[in-house]
Design an enzyme around this catalytic site. Structure first.
Site, PDB file in Angstrom:
ATOM      1  N   ARG A 125     -24.198  21.295 -29.761  1.00  0.00           N
ATOM      2  CA  ARG A 125     -23.326  21.678 -28.640  1.00  0.00           C
ATOM      3  C   ARG A 125     -23.333  23.166 -28.321  1.00  0.00           C
ATOM      4  O   ARG A 125     -22.504  23.632 -27.556  1.00  0.00           O
ATOM      5  CB  ARG A 125     -21.905  21.168 -28.895  1.00  0.00           C
ATOM      6  CG  ARG A 125     -21.899  19.665 -28.950  1.00  0.00           C
ATOM      7  CD  ARG A 125     -20.565  19.004 -29.125  1.00  0.00           C
ATOM      8  NE  ARG A 125     -20.838  17.599 -29.346  1.00  0.00           N
ATOM      9  CZ  ARG A 125     -21.004  17.043 -30.540  1.00  0.00           C
ATOM     10  NH1 ARG A 125     -20.862  17.764 -31.639  1.00  0.00           N
ATOM     11  NH2 ARG A 125     -21.304  15.762 -30.656  1.00  0.00           N
TER      12      ARG A 125
ATOM     13  N   TRP B 134     -23.904   9.653 -27.512  1.00  0.00           N
ATOM     14  CA  TRP B 134     -23.487   8.296 -27.846  1.00  0.00           C
ATOM     15  C   TRP B 134     -23.748   7.353 -26.668  1.00  0.00           C
ATOM     16  O   TRP B 134     -24.310   6.277 -26.824  1.00  0.00           O
ATOM     17  CB  TRP B 134     -22.010   8.284 -28.230  1.00  0.00           C
ATOM     18  CG  TRP B 134     -21.566   7.021 -28.923  1.00  0.00           C
ATOM     19  CD1 TRP B 134     -22.296   5.889 -29.117  1.00  0.00           C
ATOM     20  CD2 TRP B 134     -20.296   6.790 -29.525  1.00  0.00           C
ATOM     21  NE1 TRP B 134     -21.554   4.939 -29.796  1.00  0.00           N
ATOM     22  CE2 TRP B 134     -20.326   5.471 -30.068  1.00  0.00           C
ATOM     23  CE3 TRP B 134     -19.137   7.548 -29.672  1.00  0.00           C
ATOM     24  CZ2 TRP B 134     -19.223   4.913 -30.719  1.00  0.00           C
ATOM     25  CZ3 TRP B 134     -18.051   6.990 -30.335  1.00  0.00           C
ATOM     26  CH2 TRP B 134     -18.089   5.700 -30.846  1.00  0.00           C
TER      27      TRP B 134
ATOM     28  N   SER C 281     -19.982  17.355 -39.350  1.00  0.00           N
ATOM     29  CA  SER C 281     -20.108  16.008 -38.812  1.00  0.00           C
ATOM     30  C   SER C 281     -20.458  15.052 -39.948  1.00  0.00           C
ATOM     31  O   SER C 281     -20.917  15.480 -41.004  1.00  0.00           O
ATOM     32  CB  SER C 281     -21.207  15.960 -37.742  1.00  0.00           C
ATOM     33  OG  SER C 281     -20.970  16.897 -36.714  1.00  0.00           O
TER      34      SER C 281
ATOM     35  N   TRP D  57     -16.153  17.957 -35.720  1.00  0.00           N
ATOM     36  CA  TRP D  57     -17.382  18.188 -34.960  1.00  0.00           C
ATOM     37  C   TRP D  57     -17.117  18.503 -33.492  1.00  0.00           C
ATOM     38  O   TRP D  57     -18.046  18.529 -32.680  1.00  0.00           O
ATOM     39  CB  TRP D  57     -18.300  16.977 -35.086  1.00  0.00           C
ATOM     40  CG  TRP D  57     -17.661  15.670 -34.762  1.00  0.00           C
ATOM     41  CD1 TRP D  57     -16.973  14.853 -35.625  1.00  0.00           C
ATOM     42  CD2 TRP D  57     -17.648  15.017 -33.503  1.00  0.00           C
ATOM     43  NE1 TRP D  57     -16.537  13.740 -34.957  1.00  0.00           N
ATOM     44  CE2 TRP D  57     -16.933  13.813 -33.643  1.00  0.00           C
ATOM     45  CE3 TRP D  57     -18.177  15.328 -32.245  1.00  0.00           C
ATOM     46  CZ2 TRP D  57     -16.721  12.926 -32.603  1.00  0.00           C
ATOM     47  CZ3 TRP D  57     -17.970  14.446 -31.201  1.00  0.00           C
ATOM     48  CH2 TRP D  57     -17.254  13.262 -31.386  1.00  0.00           C
TER      49      TRP D  57
ATOM     50  N   GLY E 236     -18.549  11.629 -40.134  1.00  0.00           N
ATOM     51  CA  GLY E 236     -17.426  10.747 -40.398  1.00  0.00           C
ATOM     52  C   GLY E 236     -17.818   9.308 -40.626  1.00  0.00           C
ATOM     53  O   GLY E 236     -17.051   8.533 -41.206  1.00  0.00           O
ATOM     54  N   GLU E 237     -19.008   8.917 -40.180  1.00  0.00           N
ATOM     55  CA  GLU E 237     -19.482   7.543 -40.389  1.00  0.00           C
ATOM     56  C   GLU E 237     -20.204   7.370 -41.727  1.00  0.00           C
ATOM     57  O   GLU E 237     -20.753   6.309 -42.010  1.00  0.00           O
ATOM     58  CB  GLU E 237     -20.431   7.132 -39.253  1.00  0.00           C
ATOM     59  CG  GLU E 237     -19.718   6.791 -37.964  1.00  0.00           C
ATOM     60  CD  GLU E 237     -18.934   7.961 -37.382  1.00  0.00           C
ATOM     61  OE1 GLU E 237     -17.708   7.815 -37.226  1.00  0.00           O
ATOM     62  OE2 GLU E 237     -19.526   9.009 -37.105  1.00  0.00           O
TER      63      GLU E 237
ATOM     64  N   ASP F   2     -11.453   4.058 -34.174  1.00  0.00           N
ATOM     65  CA  ASP F   2     -12.377   5.191 -34.134  1.00  0.00           C
ATOM     66  C   ASP F   2     -12.057   6.142 -32.985  1.00  0.00           C
ATOM     67  O   ASP F   2     -12.943   6.606 -32.270  1.00  0.00           O
ATOM     68  CB  ASP F   2     -13.835   4.736 -34.048  1.00  0.00           C
ATOM     69  CG  ASP F   2     -14.806   5.920 -34.140  1.00  0.00           C
ATOM     70  OD1 ASP F   2     -14.605   6.787 -35.017  1.00  0.00           O
ATOM     71  OD2 ASP F   2     -15.732   6.007 -33.323  1.00  0.00           O
TER      72      ASP F   2
ATOM     73  N   ASN G  10     -12.222  10.571 -37.221  1.00  0.00           N
ATOM     74  CA  ASN G  10     -11.770   9.291 -37.746  1.00  0.00           C
ATOM     75  C   ASN G  10     -11.703   9.274 -39.262  1.00  0.00           C
ATOM     76  O   ASN G  10     -12.455   9.964 -39.946  1.00  0.00           O
ATOM     77  CB  ASN G  10     -12.718   8.172 -37.279  1.00  0.00           C
ATOM     78  CG  ASN G  10     -14.134   8.359 -37.794  1.00  0.00           C
ATOM     79  OD1 ASN G  10     -14.877   9.173 -37.261  1.00  0.00           O
ATOM     80  ND2 ASN G  10     -14.524   7.618 -38.821  1.00  0.00           N
TER      81      ASN G  10
ATOM     82  N   TRP H 139     -20.141  12.238 -18.801  1.00  0.00           N
ATOM     83  CA  TRP H 139     -20.345  12.740 -20.166  1.00  0.00           C
ATOM     84  C   TRP H 139     -20.704  14.227 -20.175  1.00  0.00           C
ATOM     85  O   TRP H 139     -21.164  14.754 -21.165  1.00  0.00           O
ATOM     86  CB  TRP H 139     -21.438  11.926 -20.861  1.00  0.00           C
ATOM     87  CG  TRP H 139     -21.255  11.844 -22.344  1.00  0.00           C
ATOM     88  CD1 TRP H 139     -21.676  12.731 -23.285  1.00  0.00           C
ATOM     89  CD2 TRP H 139     -20.591  10.803 -23.075  1.00  0.00           C
ATOM     90  NE1 TRP H 139     -21.326  12.322 -24.551  1.00  0.00           N
ATOM     91  CE2 TRP H 139     -20.655  11.137 -24.442  1.00  0.00           C
ATOM     92  CE3 TRP H 139     -19.945   9.627 -22.707  1.00  0.00           C
ATOM     93  CZ2 TRP H 139     -20.100  10.326 -25.442  1.00  0.00           C
ATOM     94  CZ3 TRP H 139     -19.403   8.828 -23.702  1.00  0.00           C
ATOM     95  CH2 TRP H 139     -19.487   9.175 -25.046  1.00  0.00           C
TER      96      TRP H 139
ATOM     97  N   ASP I  40     -11.510   9.414 -32.644  1.00  0.00           N
ATOM     98  CA  ASP I  40     -11.578  10.784 -33.173  1.00  0.00           C
ATOM     99  C   ASP I  40     -10.735  11.756 -32.351  1.00  0.00           C
ATOM    100  O   ASP I  40     -10.748  11.724 -31.124  1.00  0.00           O
ATOM    101  CB  ASP I  40     -13.016  11.293 -33.149  1.00  0.00           C
ATOM    102  CG  ASP I  40     -13.908  10.588 -34.140  1.00  0.00           C
ATOM    103  OD1 ASP I  40     -14.638  11.259 -34.868  1.00  0.00           O
ATOM    104  OD2 ASP I  40     -13.877   9.346 -34.170  1.00  0.00           O
TER     105      ASP I  40
END
Length: 600
Positions: free
Chosen positions: A134, A557, A193, A262, A195-196, A322, A280, A493, A324
């Site tokens: 980003r 995403w 980053s 993130w 979280g998954e 989820d 999350n 987006w 976030d």
């Protein structure tokens, strides 16, 4: 919801961050952000407003914009974020491998230098939602880059030579880097980053001089890790109590608790507080982690010098969807109920837009910014808790039950794509997703470096609506009301931009850069760039001429199906099916497009 007239702005507004009162405040950046000829931070300024005082391009002539020049990054997949502009040099970043270019604006983007890090490609499979980055940050003649493999690099702004580098995490455990840094005072702030993958979220302050750690604050864990003071850190005005970051977790589940950081960070130099959100909790199966799971899904207000939290606010306790909480925290002063307040405005993934007092953490407004939001009826203003609807509670339905029709989907009413704020209208302009989902949790065990999700999702357009997947809206944060809403066929987006020329810009997933009237939402300009836009629009002035710049390159995403070649409808954590038709409108690419008015 469409066609509303502009409400009379009831707020007198002042963007914060113009005069530091602490010795550590970065005088250079505080002054540089005042100069609209440059774009010195990813969000434009410390307040995160993404507003420019430039007005050469205005709503009367924006329809005449033409492409001035273009630049290829040479990289495919998702291009989030946007370039910086510092005194005639543009600094452009790319997704993995996170190349950085310094471009000479005197020669339409001639490369002054290029930095191309050598990273282990094994980091790519542990990046959950594309290989995005980003953006970079600037301070003291230095460009700061946060690489996918978590390496933080300080580059000489003139030469691109590495001054120092440090590791912010361990990719073998699923920790990665996608967020843009923020420099404040003598520190560069870096999130993480993953979280998954069952990682533990944190924000770290590195000293810009040498890369040494000043402090690190975890989202979950005991007080010495979260840097929360039991009696002095407050949640809605009440002390959080001892070890609040473990008290609402079962056993040691907090160690896999997610809460990654993130998203975006903003800073108030007068209060010396930095603001950001956590993501999350782990896993996505809420049955496996009973309790509020503090402090995932939380807004933090931390002292820049020490990292100690002054206040916290958890938006989605015991997240089951989820949602976030990492979206932007925009800092403006507004009149609410007849009183001027130092506010923080945060449009959350969960579909509620929050206005808080940024000094005390008092909750002032919490309203839905998409009428289709159904997982909760409202936010209780006393407790701050959303009133969850049992039919859309994935935890109450239980494991291996497919809960259907939840709005919004996991990617939220908006994801990280940052909003903009215009002090001329007193309104916030928010890119949104108009997407719902089915969600089926299941048991999952933790293995370091392996996905720790525990849910199967599918996504689709919100029912009983315009049939599209997105809206671009104008939002009154003092009342919690949509002023106007412009429907889009796909989610919006891109990061938005408002200017003193009475124009608001944003990009679309099909690849259009658009300009609209801030009072009505009427479209004033559009141009289709070579690939879908998930980047953030910015503007600058060079040699007396105003330019507008945007990165295009489909991915993220929403575009993960195109970016990673995924076809199963439930792939990409549920997003692929919702955006299947996007492939009919755009393709992979990586290009910077710069616009200007034609020469007279």
């Amino acid at each position: 919801m469409h066609g509303f007239k502009l409400l009379a702005a009831s707020s007198l507004v002042a963007v914060i961050g113009l005069a530091p009162s602490h010795g550590f405040a970065n005088d250079e950046l505080v002054e540089m952000q005042k100069n609209p000829k440059n774009w010195v931070m990813p969000l434009g300024n410390y307040a995160g407003t993404r507003y420019s005082e430039l007005d050469q391009i205005n709503k009367d002539n924006v329809g005449d914009l033409q492409v001035a020049w273009t630049f290829s990054t040479g990289v495919l997949r998702g291009h989030e974020g946007g370039p910086l502009v510092i005194d005639g040099v543009m600094y452009v970043h790319a997704p993995f491998p996170n190349t950085v270019f310094a471009l000479d604006l005197n020669e339409n983007g001639r490369m002054i230098w290029k930095y191309e890090p050598k990273q282990d490609p094994n980091v790519i499979p542990v990046m959950c939602c594309d290989t995005v980055n980003r953006g970079v940050a600037y301070a003291d003649g230095t460009i700061f880059l946060h690489q996918a493999d978590t390496t933080v690099v300080a580059l000489d702004a003139k030469t691109g030579e590495v001054k120092w580098s440090v590791e912010n995490g361990d990719p073998s455990k699923g920790e990665t880097g996608t967020a843009a840094p923020l420099v404040a005072g003598d520190k560069v702030l870096i999130g993480n980053s993953g979280g998954e993958f069952g990682v533990q979220g944190h924000l770290t302050a590195y000293n810009i001089a040498d890369g040494s750690i000043a402090w690190r604050a975890y989202s979950t864990g005991p007080d010495d890790m979260t840097l929360l003071e039991p009696e002095n850190t407050t949640h809605l005005g009440e002390p959080v109590g001892a070890d609040s970051g473990t008290a609402t977790w079962e056993g040691d589940q907090w160690k896999l608790g997610g809460g990654t950081t993130w998203g975006w960070t903003t800073y108030d130099p007068e209060l010396n507080l930095v603001y950001y959100g956590s993501g999350n909790p782990g896993t996505w199966n809420p049955v496996q982690r009973p309790g509020d799971n503090r402090w995932s899904m939380t807004i933090f207000a931390r002292d820049l010098d020490t990292g100690v939290a002054k206040w916290v606010y958890q938006m989605t306790p015991h997240d089951e969807w989820d949602f976030d909480g990492v979206n932007e925290m925009i800092l403006v002063d507004q009149e609410i109920d007849g009183e001027m307040r130092k506010t923080l405005v945060h449009p959350d993934r969960n579909g509620f837009a929050y206005t808080l007092d940024r000094e005390t953490g008092e909750l002032l407004v919490a309203k839905k910014y998409d009428p289709t939001v159904n997982w909760a009826t409202e936010v209780d203003m006393e407790t701050g808790r959303p009133q969850v609807v049992a039919d859309y509670s994935t935890g109450q339905q239980g494991e291996d039950v497919n809960t259907q029709g939840i709005c919004p989907a996991a990617l939220g009413t908006k994801d990280q794509q940052p909003s903009t704020y215009s002090p001329k209208t007193g309104l916030f302009y928010i890119p949104t997703n108009h997407v719902c989902m089915d969600y089926e949790p299941f048991q999952v065990s933790y293995t370091a470096g392996q996905p720790y999700v525990g849910a199967t999702l599918s996504m689709y357009p919100a029912p009983d609506s315009h049939g599209g997947l997105g809206n671009f809206i104008a939002w009154d944060a003092t009342k919690g009301e949509i002023v106007w809403s412009k429907p889009e066929p796909f989610s919006v987006w891109s990061g938005a931009l408002a200017t003193a020329g009475d124009v608001v810009f944003y990009g679309t997933l099909e690849g259009y850069l658009k300009a609209v009237d801030p009072e009505t939402g009427d479209e004033l300009f559009k141009f289709k760039t070579p690939s879908g836009i998930i980047g953030n629009v910015n503007t600058y002035e060079h040699d007396g001429k105003q330019y507008v710049a945007i990165l295009s390159g489909i991915g993220g995403w929403a575009g993960i199906g195109l970016a990673a070649g995924l076809t199963e409808s439930t792939a990409g954590l549920g997003a692929v099916g919702a955006y299947e038709s996007l492939a009919n409108y755009t393709n992979l690419g990586g290009q910077l497009t710069v616009f200007a008015l034609p020469s007279s």
